[in-house]
Design a protein around this motif. Structure first.
Motif, PDB file in Angstrom:
ATOM      1  N   GLU A 225       0.816  -1.212   0.000  1.00  0.00           N
ATOM      2  CA  GLU A 225       0.000   0.000   0.000  1.00  0.00           C
ATOM      3  C   GLU A 225       0.853   1.267   0.000  1.00  0.00           C
ATOM      4  O   GLU A 225       0.544   2.240  -0.699  1.00  0.00           O
ATOM      5  CB  GLU A 225      -0.939  -0.011   1.210  1.00  0.00           C
ATOM      6  N   LEU A 226       1.936   1.267   0.776  1.00  0.00           N
ATOM      7  CA  LEU A 226       2.789   2.456   0.840  1.00  0.00           C
ATOM      8  C   LEU A 226       3.487   2.712  -0.489  1.00  0.00           C
ATOM      9  O   LEU A 226       3.583   3.867  -0.942  1.00  0.00           O
ATOM     10  CB  LEU A 226       3.821   2.297   1.956  1.00  0.00           C
ATOM     11  N   LEU A 227       3.972   1.653  -1.119  1.00  0.00           N
ATOM     12  CA  LEU A 227       4.628   1.838  -2.419  1.00  0.00           C
ATOM     13  C   LEU A 227       3.630   2.250  -3.494  1.00  0.00           C
ATOM     14  O   LEU A 227       3.983   2.979  -4.435  1.00  0.00           O
ATOM     15  CB  LEU A 227       5.338   0.542  -2.832  1.00  0.00           C
ATOM     16  N   ARG A 228       2.394   1.807  -3.378  1.00  0.00           N
ATOM     17  CA  ARG A 228       1.388   2.155  -4.378  1.00  0.00           C
ATOM     18  C   ARG A 228       0.903   3.590  -4.224  1.00  0.00           C
ATOM     19  O   ARG A 228       0.720   4.299  -5.229  1.00  0.00           O
ATOM     20  CB  ARG A 228       0.200   1.188  -4.279  1.00  0.00           C
ATOM     21  N   LYS A 229       0.755   4.046  -2.981  1.00  0.00           N
ATOM     22  CA  LYS A 229       0.201   5.377  -2.755  1.00  0.00           C
ATOM     23  C   LYS A 229       1.272   6.459  -2.628  1.00  0.00           C
ATOM     24  O   LYS A 229       1.017   7.627  -2.953  1.00  0.00           O
ATOM     25  CB  LYS A 229      -0.653   5.369  -1.483  1.00  0.00           C
ATOM     26  N   TYR A 230       2.442   6.080  -2.140  1.00  0.00           N
ATOM     27  CA  TYR A 230       3.464   7.101  -1.892  1.00  0.00           C
ATOM     28  C   TYR A 230       4.724   6.787  -2.695  1.00  0.00           C
ATOM     29  O   TYR A 230       4.679   6.762  -3.910  1.00  0.00           O
ATOM     30  CB  TYR A 230       3.752   7.192  -0.398  1.00  0.00           C
ATOM     31  N   SER A 231       5.839   6.568  -2.027  1.00  0.00           N
ATOM     32  CA  SER A 231       7.103   6.330  -2.730  1.00  0.00           C
ATOM     33  C   SER A 231       7.968   5.390  -1.910  1.00  0.00           C
ATOM     34  O   SER A 231       7.636   5.032  -0.766  1.00  0.00           O
ATOM     35  CB  SER A 231       7.848   7.656  -2.956  1.00  0.00           C
ATOM     36  N   LEU A 232       9.105   4.974  -2.503  1.00  0.00           N
ATOM     37  CA  LEU A 232      10.044   4.103  -1.804  1.00  0.00           C
ATOM     38  C   LEU A 232      10.610   4.803  -0.575  1.00  0.00           C
ATOM     39  O   LEU A 232      10.785   4.178   0.485  1.00  0.00           O
ATOM     40  CB  LEU A 232      11.166   3.681  -2.747  1.00  0.00           C
ATOM     41  N   ARG A 233      10.906   6.093  -0.698  1.00  0.00           N
ATOM     42  CA  ARG A 233      11.471   6.834   0.435  1.00  0.00           C
ATOM     43  C   ARG A 233      10.509   6.838   1.615  1.00  0.00           C
ATOM     44  O   ARG A 233      10.902   6.560   2.760  1.00  0.00           O
ATOM     45  CB  ARG A 233      11.801   8.268   0.009  1.00  0.00           C
ATOM     46  N   THR A 234       9.255   7.139   1.362  1.00  0.00           N
ATOM     47  CA  THR A 234       8.276   7.163   2.443  1.00  0.00           C
ATOM     48  C   THR A 234       8.116   5.779   3.074  1.00  0.00           C
ATOM     49  O   THR A 234       8.020   5.644   4.300  1.00  0.00           O
ATOM     50  CB  THR A 234       6.919   7.650   1.909  1.00  0.00           C
ATOM     51  N   THR A 235       8.118   4.747   2.242  1.00  0.00           N
ATOM     52  CA  THR A 235       7.954   3.386   2.755  1.00  0.00           C
ATOM     53  C   THR A 235       9.088   3.005   3.692  1.00  0.00           C
ATOM     54  O   THR A 235       8.859   2.481   4.799  1.00  0.00           O
ATOM     55  CB  THR A 235       7.889   2.390   1.586  1.00  0.00           C
ATOM     56  N   LEU A 236      10.325   3.251   3.290  1.00  0.00           N
ATOM     57  CA  LEU A 236      11.470   2.896   4.112  1.00  0.00           C
ATOM     58  C   LEU A 236      11.520   3.728   5.395  1.00  0.00           C
ATOM     59  O   LEU A 236      11.896   3.218   6.456  1.00  0.00           O
ATOM     60  CB  LEU A 236      12.768   3.083   3.312  1.00  0.00           C
ATOM     61  N   LEU A 237      11.122   4.985   5.316  1.00  0.00           N
ATOM     62  CA  LEU A 237      11.095   5.824   6.522  1.00  0.00           C
ATOM     63  C   LEU A 237      10.033   5.330   7.508  1.00  0.00           C
ATOM     64  O   LEU A 237      10.249   5.349   8.727  1.00  0.00           O
ATOM     65  CB  LEU A 237      10.824   7.284   6.135  1.00  0.00           C
ATOM     66  N   VAL A 238       8.898   4.878   6.987  1.00  0.00           N
ATOM     67  CA  VAL A 238       7.846   4.340   7.863  1.00  0.00           C
ATOM     68  C   VAL A 238       8.333   3.095   8.583  1.00  0.00           C
ATOM     69  O   VAL A 238       8.133   2.929   9.798  1.00  0.00           O
ATOM     70  CB  VAL A 238       6.568   4.059   7.053  1.00  0.00           C
ATOM     71  N   PHE A 239       9.002   2.203   7.858  1.00  0.00           N
ATOM     72  CA  PHE A 239       9.494   0.974   8.490  1.00  0.00           C
ATOM     73  C   PHE A 239      10.619   1.271   9.480  1.00  0.00           C
ATOM     74  O   PHE A 239      10.732   0.602  10.513  1.00  0.00           O
ATOM     75  CB  PHE A 239       9.960  -0.010   7.423  1.00  0.00           C
ATOM     76  N   ALA A 240      11.442   2.258   9.194  1.00  0.00           N
ATOM     77  CA  ALA A 240      12.470   2.664  10.162  1.00  0.00           C
ATOM     78  C   ALA A 240      11.823   3.197  11.440  1.00  0.00           C
ATOM     79  O   ALA A 240      12.293   2.911  12.556  1.00  0.00           O
ATOM     80  CB  ALA A 240      13.384   3.721   9.545  1.00  0.00           C
ATOM     81  N   ALA A 241      10.738   3.948  11.296  1.00  0.00           N
ATOM     82  CA  ALA A 241      10.034   4.467  12.469  1.00  0.00           C
ATOM     83  C   ALA A 241       9.384   3.347  13.269  1.00  0.00           C
ATOM     84  O   ALA A 241       9.375   3.364  14.511  1.00  0.00           O
ATOM     85  CB  ALA A 241       8.979   5.488  12.030  1.00  0.00           C
ATOM     86  N   ILE A 242       8.845   2.336  12.579  1.00  0.00           N
ATOM     87  CA  ILE A 242       8.231   1.201  13.277  1.00  0.00           C
ATOM     88  C   ILE A 242       9.262   0.457  14.111  1.00  0.00           C
ATOM     89  O   ILE A 242       9.027   0.130  15.286  1.00  0.00           O
ATOM     90  CB  ILE A 242       7.564   0.243  12.265  1.00  0.00           C
ATOM     91  N   ILE A 243      10.419   0.195  13.523  1.00  0.00           N
ATOM     92  CA  ILE A 243      11.474  -0.507  14.265  1.00  0.00           C
ATOM     93  C   ILE A 243      11.945   0.330  15.442  1.00  0.00           C
ATOM     94  O   ILE A 243      12.160  -0.183  16.544  1.00  0.00           O
ATOM     95  CB  ILE A 243      12.650  -0.841  13.317  1.00  0.00           C
ATOM     96  N   PHE A 244      12.092   1.628  15.228  1.00  0.00           N
ATOM     97  CA  PHE A 244      12.565   2.499  16.301  1.00  0.00           C
ATOM     98  C   PHE A 244      11.570   2.540  17.460  1.00  0.00           C
ATOM     99  O   PHE A 244      11.957   2.489  18.627  1.00  0.00           O
ATOM    100  CB  PHE A 244      12.800   3.907  15.750  1.00  0.00           C
ATOM    101  N   CYS A 245      10.282   2.617  17.152  1.00  0.00           N
ATOM    102  CA  CYS A 245       9.266   2.758  18.196  1.00  0.00           C
ATOM    103  C   CYS A 245       8.929   1.424  18.883  1.00  0.00           C
ATOM    104  O   CYS A 245       8.490   1.434  20.046  1.00  0.00           O
ATOM    105  CB  CYS A 245       7.988   3.358  17.604  1.00  0.00           C
ATOM    106  N   CYS A 246       9.120   0.300  18.209  1.00  0.00           N
ATOM    107  CA  CYS A 246       8.770  -1.001  18.789  1.00  0.00           C
ATOM    108  C   CYS A 246       9.978  -1.701  19.402  1.00  0.00           C
ATOM    109  O   CYS A 246       9.934  -2.138  20.558  1.00  0.00           O
ATOM    110  CB  CYS A 246       8.130  -1.892  17.724  1.00  0.00           C
ATOM    111  N   SER A 247      11.056  -1.810  18.640  1.00  0.00           N
ATOM    112  CA  SER A 247      12.232  -2.528  19.140  1.00  0.00           C
ATOM    113  C   SER A 247      12.980  -1.728  20.189  1.00  0.00           C
ATOM    114  O   SER A 247      13.512  -2.305  21.148  1.00  0.00           O
ATOM    115  CB  SER A 247      13.170  -2.872  17.983  1.00  0.00           C
ATOM    116  N   GLY A 248      13.059  -0.406  20.021  1.00  0.00           N
ATOM    117  CA  GLY A 248      13.817   0.418  20.966  1.00  0.00           C
ATOM    118  C   GLY A 248      13.352   0.272  22.404  1.00  0.00           C
ATOM    119  O   GLY A 248      14.143  -0.105  23.289  1.00  0.00           O
TER     120      GLY A 248
END
Length: 534
Positions: A225-248
């Motif tokens: 969904e992220l790649l379809r609606k937005y871009s690769l940059r936005t997708t990777l930034l979202v996943f980086a935020a998920i890891i930071f907020c959950c794993s940290g």
């Protein structure tokens, strides 16, 4: 060596008292020794302290304080949840790489190199496991430090990947760096999990691996969904935020279970053994006889006490090589159906939605298999589960995929095959934890790392083999399999699974013949044969 001042004061005080006693004509007690004085008043010092004549071992500040329970209690549950968050959020990105592969194919001219991103990130998690396990066991650096470094690498690699516009750069960041980060997060976290779970370790691993599969499905749809609606940059930034907020935050709750040092009653200050100048200096074990002292895997005791282990190490026992061979055969075929089933379904006349549904059902089957085999491994001998896992997978491959997997009405058959194969073949990985306990607690993590190595080698080898088999197609000798051009591939997957099942059966016979015992909870995870005990 200079004796501590307070000990000298007590010695001098006793000497003065004895002089006064002699002056009064009273007999002097002869059973007072300096050793007893040292024992009664010896100080608690760090394990880094060196001595030439005395060696003091640190005791617990409060020996009467109960330690957290294994397999139950809030501390064990919090640790399990923390490991689940750390491992799932990082490895889930790797499981969803197929979506990125499709994106890179349509946006880069040299898209043939994009597969190296998924190969590097996934292979490093398995191939690097023995090295990271060895470092965790031989260096006194806290395992949380490895996890923290891996967490930082995962976040930074995704952040940098979001601003890279070349495929070679993505191979280095999203592939190499992220793979190293996921490796450093996964292996030390599972080693910490071992200190909290013993009787229910299989179930604990099943929950963690099931979380990986579940989050892999969620990440796949989210990335789509992220790649379809937005871009690769936005997708990777979202996943980086998920890891930071959950794993940290989860890393904060990762603590090894504290172990009580069982010091022998006859512990007497002895000669010097070794000096550890820093956390990165290798640990050298003391010369205490193996088996005299219990193995305590906490950081401080790991540097002080020798590990209690079976008389035969894992590499001296035939069952270890049986496990390795069975795991290697299983790894050569475990990934192939899920790689080719969507294309196979499309070529058989089904829609692309059917291919996506088959993958989703396969992932659900893997989740069920992780939980089910994890629970069963705590109750049933692991060799029997190896036979069950690989045997059912082989039968499902030959019958459902090979004989009845084609035709206009084969959609339900393929979905059923995906679920069965995902459940039984996917649950094999959970058995690694219980395989390790057959060799003693000290070697449990090492066995797991070697199973990871075999999985990585099998996954790498299966790629070129599957390509060659697809070019071969379905020879006349395999005409009974109606899988069109996939007949050779079906036979290869089925034979590998059958070989793994037979190897598990051989392992059962080997253990019965040698009268070896499986894991015994009361022995702290140590298993020895009857001859070894005698």
């Amino acid at each position: 060596m200079a004796v501590d001042d307070h000990i000298l004061k007590e010695v001098c005080q006793i000497r003065d008292d004895n002089i006064d006693t002699i002056a009064k004509g009273t007999p002097v007690p002869t059973n007072i020794t300096i050793t007893e004085i040292v024992r009664s008043s010896r100080p608690t010092i760090s394990i880094d302290t060196t001595s030439e004549s005395f060696k003091f071992l640190k005791r617990n500040d409060d020996p009467t304080k109960p330690r957290p329970s294994k397999d139950k209690g809030k501390a064990a549950i919090f640790t399990l949840i923390a490991v689940l968050l750390v491992d799932s959020t990082t490895y889930g990105v790797i499981l969803s790489f197929g979506i990125y592969q499709e994106y890179y194919t349509g946006h880069f001219a040299d898209h043939s190199k994009a597969s190296w991103i998924g190969v590097l990130s996934n292979a490093l998690v398995f191939l690097g496991a023995p090295l990271v396990t060895w470092c965790c066991q031989h260096y006194a650096l806290s395992r949380k430090v490895y996890i923290l470094i891996g967490f930082i690498l995962c976040v930074i690699s995704l952040l940098v990947s979001a601003f890279i516009t070349t495929l070679p750069g993505l191979i280095v960041t999203q592939g190499l760096l992220y793979g190293i980060g996921a490796l450093l997060c996964s292996i030390p976290a599972l080693i910490i999990l071992n200190t909290w779970f013993d009787k229910h370790r299989g179930l604990a691993y099943g929950i963690v691996f099931g979380g990986d599969d579940l989050l892999g499905v969620v990440y796949t749809y989210l990335a789509t969904e992220l790649l379809r609606k937005y871009s690769l940059r936005t997708t990777l930034l979202v996943f980086a935020a998920i890891i930071f907020c959950c794993s940290g935050p989860a890393i904060v709750f990762l603590h090894e279970r504290p172990e009580e040092t069982a010091e022998p009653a006859s512990a007497v200050p002895g000669p010097p053994e070794r000096r550890r100048s820093s956390l990165l200096t290798p640990i050298t074990r003391s010369r205490t006889t193996v088996g005299d002292l219990p193995f305590t895997p906490s950081l401080e005791h790991r540097a002080t006490w020798p590990a209690r282990q079976p008389k035969k190490r894992y590499y001296q026992r035939g069952i270890f090589y049986i496990f390795m061979f069975s795991n290697l055969l299983q790894a050569c075929a475990a990934y192939l159906p899920f790689i080719y089933l969507p294309v196979f379904a499309t070529q058989s006349g089904h829609s692309k939605e059917t291919g996506a549904l088959i993958l989703a059902i396969g992932n659900i089957g893997m989740l069920v298999g992780d939980l089910g085999f994890g629970k069963l491994s705590d109750m049933v001998h692991v060799n029997l589960l190896i036979f069950l896992s690989s045997g059912v997978s082989a039968i499902a491959t030959f019958v459902l995929w090979g004989l009845f997997g084609t035709g206009a009405r084969s959609q339900g058959v393929l979905i059923g095959f995906a679920f069965l194969f995902g459940c039984f073949a996917g649950g094999f990985i959970v058995l690694w934890a219980r395989m390790g306990t057959l060799f003693g607690e000290r070697d449990a993590a090492t066995i797991y790392s070697y199973m990871c190595l075999g999985r990585g080698v099998g996954g790498l080898v299966s790629g070129p083999i599957s390509q060659a088999l697809l070019l071969l197609g379905t020879p006349r000798a395999l005409s009974a399999f109606r899988a069109k051009g996939y007949g050779s591939l079906v036979v290869f997957v089925g034979i590998c699974m059958a070989g793994s099942a037979i190897t598990g059966l051989v392992g059962m016979g080997s253990l019965w013949w040698k009268k070896e015992q499986s894991f015994h909870p009361e022995s702290g995870g140590e298993a020895e044969s009857e001859s070894e005990k005698k």
